[in-house]
Design a protein around this motif. Structure first.
Motif, PDB file in Angstrom:
ATOM      1  N   TYR A 165      -2.330   1.227   7.791  1.00 28.13           N
ATOM      2  CA  TYR A 165      -1.868   0.423   6.733  1.00 28.13           C
ATOM      3  C   TYR A 165      -2.678   1.078   5.449  1.00 28.13           C
ATOM      4  N   ARG A 166      -2.009   0.684   4.342  1.00 24.96           N
ATOM      5  CA  ARG A 166      -2.551   1.124   3.035  1.00 24.96           C
ATOM      6  C   ARG A 166      -3.498   0.297   2.611  1.00 24.96           C
ATOM      7  N   LYS A 167      -4.888   0.448   2.252  1.00 29.29           N
ATOM      8  CA  LYS A 167      -5.706  -0.347   1.641  1.00 29.29           C
ATOM      9  C   LYS A 167      -5.244  -1.089   0.548  1.00 29.29           C
ATOM     10  N   SER A 168      -4.686  -0.551  -0.577  1.00 32.81           N
ATOM     11  CA  SER A 168      -4.257  -0.869  -1.735  1.00 32.81           C
ATOM     12  C   SER A 168      -3.044  -1.881  -1.369  1.00 32.81           C
ATOM     13  N   GLN A 273       4.932   5.195   1.181  1.00 34.60           N
ATOM     14  CA  GLN A 273       5.789   4.809  -0.075  1.00 34.60           C
ATOM     15  C   GLN A 273       5.550   3.395  -0.448  1.00 34.60           C
ATOM     16  N   LYS A 274       4.704   2.854   0.341  1.00 32.79           N
ATOM     17  CA  LYS A 274       4.483   1.187   0.278  1.00 32.79           C
ATOM     18  C   LYS A 274       5.801   0.367   0.478  1.00 32.79           C
ATOM     19  N   LYS A 275       6.578   0.874   1.239  1.00 35.94           N
ATOM     20  CA  LYS A 275       7.917   0.246   1.555  1.00 35.94           C
ATOM     21  C   LYS A 275       7.365  -0.792   2.696  1.00 35.94           C
ATOM     22  N   SER A 276       6.385  -0.325   3.829  1.00 39.63           N
ATOM     23  CA  SER A 276       6.219  -0.934   4.812  1.00 39.63           C
ATOM     24  C   SER A 276       4.740  -1.320   4.949  1.00 39.63           C
ATOM     25  N   GLY A 277       4.328  -2.288   5.828  1.00 36.01           N
ATOM     26  CA  GLY A 277       3.073  -2.854   5.797  1.00 36.01           C
ATOM     27  C   GLY A 277       2.093  -2.223   6.744  1.00 36.01           C
ATOM     28  N   MET A 278       2.672  -2.014   7.840  1.00 35.46           N
ATOM     29  CA  MET A 278       1.942  -1.794   9.068  1.00 35.46           C
ATOM     30  C   MET A 278       2.649  -0.639   9.868  1.00 35.46           C
ATOM     31  N   ALA A 279       2.060   0.297  10.685  1.00 41.86           N
ATOM     32  CA  ALA A 279       2.748   0.991  11.772  1.00 41.86           C
ATOM     33  C   ALA A 279       1.681   1.383  12.837  1.00 41.86           C
ATOM     34  N   ARG A 295      -4.490   9.978   0.584  1.00 40.16           N
ATOM     35  CA  ARG A 295      -4.973   9.800   2.093  1.00 40.16           C
ATOM     36  C   ARG A 295      -6.136   8.882   1.898  1.00 40.16           C
ATOM     37  N   GLY A 296      -6.856   8.744   0.895  1.00 41.68           N
ATOM     38  CA  GLY A 296      -8.268   7.847   0.789  1.00 41.68           C
ATOM     39  C   GLY A 296      -7.671   6.489   0.811  1.00 41.68           C
ATOM     40  N   ASP A 297      -6.308   6.097   0.518  1.00 42.81           N
ATOM     41  CA  ASP A 297      -5.609   4.788   0.680  1.00 42.81           C
ATOM     42  C   ASP A 297      -5.524   4.314   2.204  1.00 42.81           C
ATOM     43  N   LEU A 298      -5.676   5.404   3.068  1.00 42.26           N
ATOM     44  CA  LEU A 298      -5.016   5.149   4.571  1.00 42.26           C
ATOM     45  C   LEU A 298      -6.305   4.481   5.364  1.00 42.26           C
ATOM     46  N   ASP A 299      -5.826   3.399   6.185  1.00 38.32           N
ATOM     47  CA  ASP A 299      -7.030   2.850   6.974  1.00 38.32           C
ATOM     48  C   ASP A 299      -6.173   2.540   8.315  1.00 38.32           C
ATOM     49  N   PHE A 300      -6.957   1.894   9.106  1.00 38.06           N
ATOM     50  CA  PHE A 300      -6.274   1.200  10.458  1.00 38.06           C
ATOM     51  C   PHE A 300      -7.339   0.440  10.935  1.00 38.06           C
TER      52      PHE A 300
END
Length: 436
Positions: A165-168, A273-279, A295-300
């Protein structure tokens, strides 16, 4: 800082059938051209390059391997002709590739899928090289060993699967990390209300959705059941398997529509693109589709708990590396290259260019790992069980000819679970009955 990898070997029954699975390393633009021309043969010019078949067709890993080969050239003076093709074409043509005129070295996978081609006599063992290798745990050696007890594989990196997910995005909406499947479902429902696609999915290539199936199965039924199901020792009509598909059916309304027509790259891009929330992805997949600045905004987070009996004790963490095809031409040059690829220096050169994977050699310097890599190391090292992914933990023919179409069928029509599992079980019996 060094780390160790503790993946246990999963023993398997002997494979005797052919299959379409794995990685064929060929040169673009034409698979046929590569198969017909092939690499050099013994007796060709000693100065000609060793050929390396690569499935690293995406820009980030492709550039990282360029750096690795540059390091080999600097240290040895030898040249390597890296032959890259599309990852899935690479996978789908492995039998024809290995039985024609393959490259001197090619990229492939550890464990069961390596063992399958070793058992068919399509790989050369590298026992002599392993005697000089250092920094590999016994678990890594086990995953590099064929059913005959010989080593065939040079492990290079591993990567865990998780929910990305994206932290932001989470901060913007006040989302909390779900610990259980109920919380995961509630979060997906809220994301849908907020105008997001809750769970991105692209299964055009057939394998990405397998990660979701594996996690649902291991969380609901435990690692041992996953292992025996993949080995053909459990019935797909078992209520435990039906329960997995029922759980997944409950999540399907929150997945992106039309998943079978979308590549995993396209699904990962919707996350970027912040169109989806999780994957649900492996560590390299979303990172390769994110701009470097993002990439710093990517987390899991670890796939949520379903049954408290199993908790989150199992992690998927496939191992990638290199093999020596039996029909390759330059055996001496290939072995020299494999020796280099087994060194910490080679792994570090790769990870520096592709920070979406984790080095396997315990002597590799991990002090420059980013936060996501450090978190990935922690996720795997704290796991009680580590799996290799559905299409690596079972027979290649069963994975490719049965499970890929079955899961795609389920994505299209998740209502007929009974018909689905009955069909899988019928085909499984036929395929596994050929074993000796």
């Amino acid at each position: 800082m060094a780390h160790s990898f503790t993946d246990p070997i999963v023993s398997r029954r002997r494979l005797l059938r052919g299959a379409v699975a794995g990685a064929g390393a060929v040169t673009l633009p034409s698979l046929l051209a590569a198969c017909s021309s092939g690499p050099k043969r013994s007796g060709d010019s000693a100065n000609s390059a060793v050929t390396l078949g690569s499935n690293a067709s995406d820009p980030v890993p492709r550039k990282a391997y360029t750096d690795v080969i540059a390091g080999y050239h600097t240290s040895s003076g030898r040249t390597v002709d890296v032959r890259t093709t599309d990852h899935n074409t690479f996978q789908e043509n492995i039998n024809r590739y290995l039985q024609s005129r393959p490259d001197d070295v090619f990229m492939w996978f550890a464990g069961y899928r390596m063992q399958f081609f070793a058992a068919k006599g399509l790989l050369d063992d590298i026992n002599d090289l392993w005697q000089g290798f250092t920094g590999f745990s016994q678990a890594l050696k086990d995953q590099s060993t064929g059913q005959d007890g010989k080593q065939y594989f040079v492990p290079f990196y591993y990567y865990p699967w998780a929910v990305f997910y994206r932290k932001s995005v989470f901060q913007q909406h006040g989302y909390q990390i779900p610990k259980t499947l109920d919380e995961y479902t509630a979060l997906a429902k809220q994301m849908q209300k907020d105008g997001l696609v809750p769970i991105a999915l692209g299964d055009k290539d057939g394998w990405p959705a397998m990660g979701t199936f594996d996690y649902l199965n291991m969380r609901a039924n435990g690692y041992d059941f996953h292992k025996s199901l993949m080995a053909g020792q459990e019935a797909w009509t078992d209520p435990k398997v039906k329960h997995v598909f029922d759980l997944w059916r409950g999540l399907m309304p929150y997945h992106d529509k039309g998943a079978n027509g979308r590549t995993w790259q396209e699904a990962a891009q919707t996350l970027a693109q912040k169109k989806s929330g999780m994957a649900v992805f492996g560590l390299p997949h979303p990172g390769q589709q994110f701009a470097e600045a993002d990439r710093g905004d990517l987390d899991f987070f670890a796939f949520p708990e379903i049954d408290p009996q199993w908790g989150q004790d199992s992690v998927e963490a496939p191992i990638d590396g290199f093999l020596l095809p039996r029909r390759g031409g330059d055996k001496d040059g290939a072995r020299q290259l494999l020796k280099y690829l087994a060194t910490p220096a080679a792994e570090q050169a790769y990870i520096a260019g592709d920070p979406n994977n984790i080095a396997v050699n315990s002597a590799a310097d991990t002090s420059k790992y980013g936060a996501l890599q450090q978190k990935a190391v922690q996720l795997v090292s704290s796991a009680k069980h580590v799996s290799q992914f559905l299409d690596r933990d079972t027979r290649p023919d069963f994975a490719s000819t049965v499970m890929i179409p079955a899961i795609q069928q389920f994505i299209n029509n998740p209502k007929d679970v009974d018909g689905l599992v009955n069909d899988i079980e019928r085909q499984k019996k036929s395929i596994f009955a050929t074993e000796g």
